[in-house]
Design a protein around this motif. Sequence first.
Motif, short mmCIF file in Angstrom:
data_model
loop_
_atom_site.label_atom_id
_atom_site.label_comp_id
_atom_site.label_asym_id
_atom_site.label_seq_id
_atom_site.Cartn_x
_atom_site.Cartn_y
_atom_site.Cartn_z
N GLU A 171 1.04 -1.66 -0.04
CA GLU A 171 0.05 0.24 0.15
C GLU A 171 1.16 0.90 0.13
O GLU A 171 0.62 2.52 -0.88
N VAL B 262 2.47 2.24 -3.40
CA VAL B 262 1.12 2.43 -4.10
C VAL B 262 0.61 3.63 -4.04
O VAL B 262 0.60 5.18 -5.07
N GLU C 26 -2.20 4.65 -10.33
CA GLU C 26 -3.16 3.07 -10.03
C GLU C 26 -3.37 2.17 -10.94
O GLU C 26 -3.86 0.64 -10.56
N TYR C 27 -3.61 2.36 -11.93
CA TYR C 27 -3.96 1.28 -12.92
C TYR C 27 -3.46 0.32 -13.91
O TYR C 27 -3.29 -0.72 -14.47
N PRO D 37 -2.28 -1.68 -8.61
CA PRO D 37 -3.33 -1.39 -8.23
C PRO D 37 -2.90 -1.52 -6.51
O PRO D 37 -1.83 -2.20 -6.35
N GLY D 38 -3.44 -1.65 -5.76
CA GLY D 38 -3.06 -1.07 -3.95
C GLY D 38 -3.73 -2.64 -3.51
O GLY D 38 -5.18 -3.26 -4.81
N ALA E 272 -8.14 -3.24 -3.79
CA ALA E 272 -8.37 -3.17 -4.73
C ALA E 272 -8.37 -4.22 -5.56
O ALA E 272 -9.14 -5.03 -5.87
N VAL E 273 -7.36 -4.98 -5.29
CA VAL E 273 -6.84 -6.64 -5.78
C VAL E 273 -8.03 -7.38 -4.92
O VAL E 273 -8.07 -8.78 -5.53
N ARG F 226 -10.91 -7.33 -5.68
CA ARG F 226 -11.62 -8.11 -7.39
C ARG F 226 -11.55 -9.74 -7.16
O ARG F 226 -11.96 -10.43 -8.02
N ASP G 268 -5.60 -5.72 -17.60
CA ASP G 268 -6.10 -5.80 -16.44
C ASP G 268 -4.67 -5.75 -15.48
O ASP G 268 -4.98 -7.07 -14.55
N ALA G 269 -4.65 -4.90 -14.29
CA ALA G 269 -3.54 -4.69 -13.40
C ALA G 269 -3.85 -5.67 -12.26
O ALA G 269 -3.99 -6.39 -11.34
N GLU G 270 -5.15 -4.92 -12.05
CA GLU G 270 -5.99 -5.67 -10.72
C GLU G 270 -5.89 -7.43 -11.00
O GLU G 270 -5.98 -7.92 -10.17
#
Lengths: 264, 338
Positions: free
Chosen positions: B100, B103, B110-111, B114-115, B118-119, B122, B297-299
Amino acid sequence: MSAALPHVPLSLLSPSPAPVALRLDGVTKRHGAGGDAVVALDTMSFTVKKGEFVCVVGASGCGKSTMLNLVAGLDTPSAGKVTVAGERPALMFQESALFPWLSVEENVAFPLQMQGLSRKARTERVAELLRLVHLEKFARRRPHELSGGMKQRVALARALAQQAELLLMDEPFAALDAMMRDHLHSELEALWQKTGLTVVFVTHNVREAVRLGDRVLLLSSRPGRLVAEYQVDLDRPRRIESPEVARMARTITDHLLEAARAAA
Amino acid sequence: MPQRELAGDASPARPHLHAVPGGERDAGSPEGHVLIDMPERQDAEDPLRAGLRAVAEAEDPAPAVEREPSAGDRPGRVRALWTAAWPKLAAAAMALALWELVVLSGWRPEYVLPGPGAVLARLWTDLLAGDIGVAAAITMKRALLGYAIAMVAGVSLGLVLARVKVLRTAAGSLLTGLQTMPSVAWFPLAILLFQLSEAAILAVVVLGAAPSIAIGLLTSTDQVPPLLVRAGKVMGARGFALYRHIIIPAALPGFVAGLKQGWAFAWRSLMAGELLVIIGHAPSIGVRLQFSRELSDAEGLLAWMLVVMVLGVLVDSLVFGALERKIREGRGLTAEHA
């Protein structure tokens, strides 16, 4: 019984010796080959009678362990002959050599299993043996949970389980404290008297040898040679701190030192 | 316990002892106080043996029996679980916090990175949607199949090399070479030989894991204490029995370590394989990773990476960790960890 005897010539009667449990005839063992061969044992000959308790003493390098390996059939002599009565002798080491993955009772059952005894017969025999060494309460324990003295008692029970006529012991109590050693001397002596076993007990502790042995064999070092033999005619049970034992041990120790000086 | 034995020994053997007025001790007898230790004296029959028994009793580590809390000891169990769990939870929390922080530092937008919030969100939705279950099933099936083949191959190879000295001299270094070779390097060849197929993936998984398993078996049999082998031989274990009853059990801890390492190699090889050998109708974890990257799609990518990590940790601790612990505890080899 004696009625039939007069017809037999005396010359035939006299060599009627007690049955022999172990005989070494000019046994020599060389380690390595050619020029750098080391003679560990040099033409050693002696006999152990059935039921006898013989202690073998000598300084380090006298080939005690080599001799036991030959007798136990783990090695073959370079020359000479080893004759053992009965089945394969049992052997006990300085370390208990218990199998750490087996419980106490499974360890004691191991030789019985190798002999093909049924599970039921094994269980009974193991219980009996554990009672003999006062460890029946510890049947289910693993070796690492036991003290050194208890481990050696399990090892003794395991060796006895083999039901060999000859029990070989390679400094079995050397790693124990004096009190435990005393204790085990008495247990061993009692067991020996009870079972009529033949024992060959190797040690570097002369007092221990006199405490236990009917006879003490003295070996010299490099090469290992039999240099003297003592008959120990003291009453049993003996005590290691008794003056008689001490006196005899002193004589043997003097001889041992003399032999060492002569060799040097 | 000693009391019982003394009473049993004394009563039949020494009738005159009954004359000792134990009950009349306080009846003005001048020897009254002496009688207190009479039971010890009565055993004069064999003082040595009594003393020895005392030594033996003192030797018995009896308190060990009481050491383990009983199974129904609920607070104890909860506490043990907590003691084992909290350092791990703390470490995970710290790792997430560090993530975190990176990030928040704005090092990457963030795209792209991501932190954890979000992950994890997901991850949760993918889990609920069943995507993770499907992918994990496909991947684990491959892993298990490949690992099973590797185990059979590794154990057979190890046993043969352990028995036949010449073969070992000949093939030993080759085996080490195989083990140190990064399994990704096998893929071009595997793809040439088997095309983009399950077989290509399996081949590399087996090649990755089998050498470790074989080497584990070899080194562990090398390290069997010679004394135990001697003891076994003296008691009549020869040939196959010696292997079955002495060498294999004695080598077990080292062998399991080899199995564990083999699993790590299998898992790595599998991940590499799933990234390189994309089989369209099998949405494995590797495929999902690859798609996430292609779709930027990093997440999703990080969520799938977490899946890989968690699966690896689970297998390692639940299967191999438990196995190792059981073996070590049985032999008293427990280091005081965790």
